[in-house]
Design a protein around this motif. Structure first.
Motif, mmCIF file in Angstrom:
data_model
loop_
_atom_site.group_PDB
_atom_site.id
_atom_site.type_symbol
_atom_site.label_atom_id
_atom_site.label_comp_id
_atom_site.label_asym_id
_atom_site.label_seq_id
_atom_site.Cartn_x
_atom_site.Cartn_y
_atom_site.Cartn_z
ATOM 1 N N PHE A 1 0.817 -1.211 0.000
ATOM 2 C CA PHE A 1 0.000 0.000 0.000
ATOM 3 C C PHE A 1 0.855 1.267 0.000
ATOM 4 N N GLU A 2 2.135 1.143 0.298
ATOM 5 C CA GLU A 2 3.114 2.242 0.185
ATOM 6 C C GLU A 2 2.608 3.540 0.800
ATOM 7 N N GLY A 3 2.192 3.470 2.029
ATOM 8 C CA GLY A 3 1.812 4.678 2.758
ATOM 9 C C GLY A 3 0.376 5.116 2.571
ATOM 10 N N THR A 4 -0.370 4.484 1.677
ATOM 11 C CA THR A 4 -1.786 4.822 1.511
ATOM 12 C C THR A 4 -2.609 4.115 2.586
ATOM 13 N N PRO A 5 -3.820 4.614 2.870
ATOM 14 C CA PRO A 5 -4.642 3.991 3.923
ATOM 15 C C PRO A 5 -4.906 2.510 3.634
ATOM 16 N N VAL A 6 -4.910 1.700 4.685
ATOM 17 C CA VAL A 6 -5.153 0.272 4.550
ATOM 18 C C VAL A 6 -6.067 -0.190 5.685
#
Length: 356
Positions: free
Chosen positions: A215-220
């Motif tokens: 997700f590389e820093g995006t919300p999960v």
């Protein structure tokens, strides 16, 4: 006068029945039987009055119904009198209505928030709170040894009989049965067995970390991913079966079955009523679907047990199956079916929370 005498006699019988039977013995396992006996007695009495003295149907129904009503009035009158004035639990603090019925607690839990409700009650009443006619909630640390210690004389509550005859090691109220099942479980959690499970857990740990990094820093939604992780890990540890949820990122239908199957337990329905409700076709479909899923997984394991043995590794069910011979058809054993469900529920719920 005849009706009056009949009513008085039926009332007395009701009081005696409660005082010397219902108030002395555990009766939660027989709710359906009691209803059947009551209806059979009512019907038989009507027929007896018609075929014997030759009463008219209306008269027979009226007299029998009066007697039945008086019997119930005597039984429940005696019950309420005991609960309000004589029950030893009355000395414990709590809402006054909790004395009357365990439905007090059930009716508080429409939002499945027992933990919050209990927290509020303990804040108001202290470390021991009355939450039902025969139920206390205890958060006093001193009660742990008394309740769960090796020398305890405390017996598990009737709630643990909800799924009888599917009795797991966890729900066994008999100390003898519990000890017998515990001996079967013990090898599955020995130091040797646990060390063998570690590489499996490490593999799932690496896999979930890898998926989250994507997700590389995006919300999960970590709740979702831990649900997938816990079910995959449970499947591998319990059955030697990978559900591949972490690989696909999608929930297996079994997760929904687990949620539906466990939901009725959130309301702490009195055991006699719980067993009555789940016996009504279609009324507890989610609960029965999850039961079937557990049995199906056990059947799959029995059929594929040789695969794990050929790979030279053991899972939890492999250990539990060792005492059985192939001819025993262990998938039909109610104790093993219940233990299978225990593994699934404990494995998933201990590894992650529910995302609803």
């Amino acid at each position: 006068m005849g009706c009056l005498a009949t009513g008085v006699a039926a009332t007395v019988v009701g009081v005696v029945t409660h005082a010397f039977y219902f108030n002395k013995y555990e009766c939660h396992m027989h709710a359906i039987l009691y209803i059947q006996l009551f209806l059979a007695s009512w019907t038989t009495s009507i027929l007896a009055f018609i075929l014997g003295p030759g009463w008219e149907i209306g008269e027979a129904v009226a007299v029998t119904s009066i007697a039945a009503s008086c019997f119930l009035a005597g039984t429940y009158g005696s019950l309420l009198t005991y609960r309000i004035f004589l029950n030893p639990l009355n000395r414990f603090p709590g809402p006054w209505t909790a004395r009357l019925s365990s439905f007090f607690w059930t009716l508080q839990l429409g939002n499945s928030d027992a933990h919050l409700r209990l927290q509020a009650l303990h804040k108001k009443y202290g470390s021991i709170v009355r939450i039902g006619s025969a139920d206390l909630s205890v958060i006093d640390p001193a009660g742990m040894e008394i309740t769960y210690g090796a020398d305890t004389k405390v017996t598990k509550a009737s709630w643990y009989d909800n799924n009888e005859p599917l009795t797991s090691m966890h729900t066994a109220r008999s100390r003898v049965l519990h000890d017998r099942r515990r001996k079967i479980w013990a090898p599955a959690f020995s130091d040797r067995a646990i060390r063998a499970y570690e590489p499996i857990i490490d593999g799932f740990n690496d896999k979930i970390l890898k998926r989250i990094r994507e997700f590389e820093g995006t919300p999960v939604n970590v709740s979702k991913w831990f649900n997938l992780y816990s079910f995959d890990a449970m499947g591998s540890l319990a059955f030697g079966k990978d559900y591949h949820m972490l690989d696909s990122g999608e929930k297996h239908p079994a997760l929904q079955l687990l949620s539906e199957g466990m939901q009725p337990l959130a309301y702490f329905i009195p055991s006699w009523l719980f067993r009555l409700l789940v016996s009504i076709p279609g009324l507890a479909s989610g609960f029965h679907k999850f039961e079937k899923f557990s049995v199906d997984e056990l059947g799959w394991k029995v059929e594929h047990a040789h695969m794990v043995e050929q790979e030279g590794r053991q899972d939890i069910m492999s250990w539990l199956l060792k005492p059985y011979k192939p001819t025993d058809k262990p998938q039909h054993d109610h104790l093993l079916q219940a233990d299978t469900r225990l593994i699934i529920v404990a494995g998933v719920c201990s590894a992650s929370g529910s995302d609803g």
